[in-house]
Motif scaffolding. Sequence first.
Motif, short mmCIF file in Angstrom:
data_model
loop_
_atom_site.label_atom_id
_atom_site.label_comp_id
_atom_site.label_asym_id
_atom_site.label_seq_id
_atom_site.Cartn_x
_atom_site.Cartn_y
_atom_site.Cartn_z
N SER A 100 4.01 5.32 9.60
CA SER A 100 3.58 4.65 8.31
C SER A 100 2.36 4.35 8.03
N LYS A 101 1.67 3.95 6.79
CA LYS A 101 0.55 3.66 6.48
C LYS A 101 -0.27 3.15 7.46
N PRO A 102 0.11 1.91 7.93
CA PRO A 102 -0.71 1.33 9.01
C PRO A 102 -0.97 2.06 10.03
N ILE A 103 0.11 2.64 10.67
CA ILE A 103 -0.18 3.70 11.61
C ILE A 103 -1.01 4.65 11.48
N LEU A 123 0.94 -1.06 0.14
CA LEU A 123 0.13 -0.10 -0.20
C LEU A 123 0.89 1.31 -0.03
N ASP A 124 1.12 1.78 -1.34
CA ASP A 124 2.06 2.83 -1.06
C ASP A 124 1.39 4.30 -0.55
N PRO A 125 1.83 4.70 0.50
CA PRO A 125 1.48 5.55 1.40
C PRO A 125 1.18 6.93 0.53
N LEU A 174 9.26 0.44 15.20
CA LEU A 174 10.68 0.27 15.35
C LEU A 174 11.14 -1.12 15.64
N LEU A 175 10.57 -1.70 16.61
CA LEU A 175 10.87 -3.23 17.01
C LEU A 175 10.74 -3.97 15.80
N MET A 176 9.68 -3.71 14.94
CA MET A 176 9.51 -4.62 13.85
C MET A 176 10.82 -4.49 12.78
N LEU A 177 11.01 -3.22 12.74
CA LEU A 177 12.42 -3.01 11.75
C LEU A 177 13.51 -3.70 12.31
N VAL A 178 13.72 -3.47 13.68
CA VAL A 178 14.79 -4.49 14.18
C VAL A 178 14.90 -5.90 14.07
N TRP A 179 13.53 -6.40 14.50
CA TRP A 179 13.34 -7.97 14.23
C TRP A 179 13.57 -8.22 12.88
N ASN A 180 13.00 -7.43 12.00
CA ASN A 180 13.33 -8.10 10.46
C ASN A 180 14.83 -7.95 10.18
N VAL A 185 0.50 -8.68 9.46
CA VAL A 185 1.56 -8.10 10.50
C VAL A 185 1.29 -6.89 10.60
N GLU A 186 1.13 -5.98 9.39
CA GLU A 186 0.88 -4.56 9.48
C GLU A 186 -0.56 -4.03 9.78
N PHE A 187 -1.50 -5.17 9.55
CA PHE A 187 -2.86 -4.90 10.11
C PHE A 187 -2.71 -4.97 11.69
N ALA A 188 -2.05 -5.75 12.45
CA ALA A 188 -2.10 -5.89 13.80
C ALA A 188 -1.45 -4.30 14.43
N LEU A 189 -0.21 -3.89 13.56
CA LEU A 189 0.24 -2.62 13.75
C LEU A 189 -0.96 -1.67 13.84
#
Length: 615
Positions: free
Chosen positions: A174-177, A18-20, A457-463, A428-432
């Motif tokens: 981000s878009k989901p947020i 989903l291109d914001p 940010l935690l997701m970014l670090v996890w990835n 995952v982004e829906f959950a966010l």
Amino acid sequence: MSELRPVDRPESAQPPSLDPNRVAAAGASAGMTGTTAAPPAAPRHSPRGVAGWVMLRNYRPAWLLHDLTAGLVLTAVLVPVGMGYAEASGLPAIHGLYATILPLLVYALFGPSRILVLGPDSTLSAVIAALILPLAAGRPERAVALAGMLALLSGACSMLIGLLRLGLLADLLSKPIRIGFMNAIALTVLVGQLPKIFGIPGSAPGQGLLEKSAALVEAVLGGQTHPVSLLIGTGCLTLILLLKRYRQPWPGILLAVALATVASAGLGLAQTSGIAVLGALPQGLPHLQIPQVTWPDIVQLLPGAAMISLLSFADSSVLSRSLAQRGGYHVSQNQEMIALGGANLAAGLFQGFSVSSSASRTPVAEAAGAKTQVTGLVGAAAIAALLVWAPTLLSDLPSAALGAVVIAACLSFADLPGMWALWRLRPVEFALSVCSFVGVAFVGVIEGIFITVSLALLMLVWNAWHPYFAVLARVDGRKGYHDASRHPEGRQIPGLVLFRWDAQLFFANAEIFREQVHQAVDRAPTPTRRVVVAAEAISDVDITASDMLCVLYSELQQRGIELWFAGLKGPVKDRLNHLGTLALIGQGAFSPTVGHAVTLYRQAYDVDWKDWDEP
């Protein structure tokens, strides 16, 4: 072969993202149907130029009639919307007009977009109310001072971000947020405005969403609904929504407000039925007034001001880019931030509150034929004339009609289809997004956004901690080497393990890299002689990862296995050389491509292997 990858990180092409910018721009331009004449060619300006000054200096007389007409049409929308958003922010309605006049003037001079309209915003109204009402404790004059200081702080944040060219900070939202945030704000404002529709007293300042909802339900069930207010409110809301859907060029807000005001005045509804009306506005223009607040107030408002700054910039930058693309000119996002900051500073100093761009009023100006920011100047002048010469013109405007205006705006930016799309495309982004919604709606605006950004940010670090990796195999009939887990029919070259790593190597994932290389060797169908790391995606190696490579090299050497690299970028190789890793591994263990590495391996070892494309 066993699958060597994290389960939740498939290598295949991800579902369409989903291109914001694309989606938000489409949403921002919603309602801009109908073809409007393109403005006459205007001088293109540097992205760093002060667009307002440039445009005024090169203004053409042929534009004037268009801008005058569009400015007057825009005024008809600016007035009720500004007053409605002021009340939604917990402030007297007059301050919505104060927050409209000066920002329009400032943006006309310093804004990079030619027809972007600034003013009170439905998205920010709930944020402002959540920040100032608990501190105001029911005192309107203190709420005004707090809102003014919040505007000053958010303006200062915007200007600082623009001057330091840090506009990319808005990408944290981000878009989901933002989808979750917008839906939560829509629900919050909707619940806050429903008491006006039902004609019952609003909830106490500072109450949360659950408390407001419970109070509203209790009042409705207790028979406190005012029938005439309910009729006016639902009638105005229905008219606005129907005209927006079926007669979009028609000014639904203007017609609803005008009809409600005429009916209220003609029938004397304030006297005969006791409906709440706006009342006469204070006469005169806003004057310079530095908000009188305490230092602890500033400390409490500052995080919210920074959040407002980022939210405003995220909306304004998308809308201004969309307008510039259609108009064939350029805008500077940092200049956008400076102009937005200046507009908020002006609003805060002249009894207004935080403002942003408007995705509902800008299309009105565009559809009316606006050519330049002179449209905004005309709108500001018309509102000023209203305050000076006709402050009683809207005195009979029902509060229920203003509530309908705000609710219609909330329904326009609520994005339930966007949530559904996230669920289908990226759970995952829906959950966010759900976290953002729940946090903002039930915990608090600032707290909810902070929690959600932290999770992102935690997701970014996890990835980055658990990147995608794969063992590569040769697939008959296809060029190159492919993920063996996705192509079980693929063949591996005897004695050779091609291991691809799709991320930078740093302290958090270095040990995972070492373990997975050993697992790839252990799972290889034949005894391994050489491991080639397909390193095209490795953009950096830190000291921890460099030390790990030395350890891995020694461990593989003890097992009689060579360690090579293919496609490693020059700067990364220079970094390894600087860190001393190449002194151990050797300068010759590098190939420009995976194919070249395979060729060198086959030349070095006599292996029973025939490629599919060999005669």
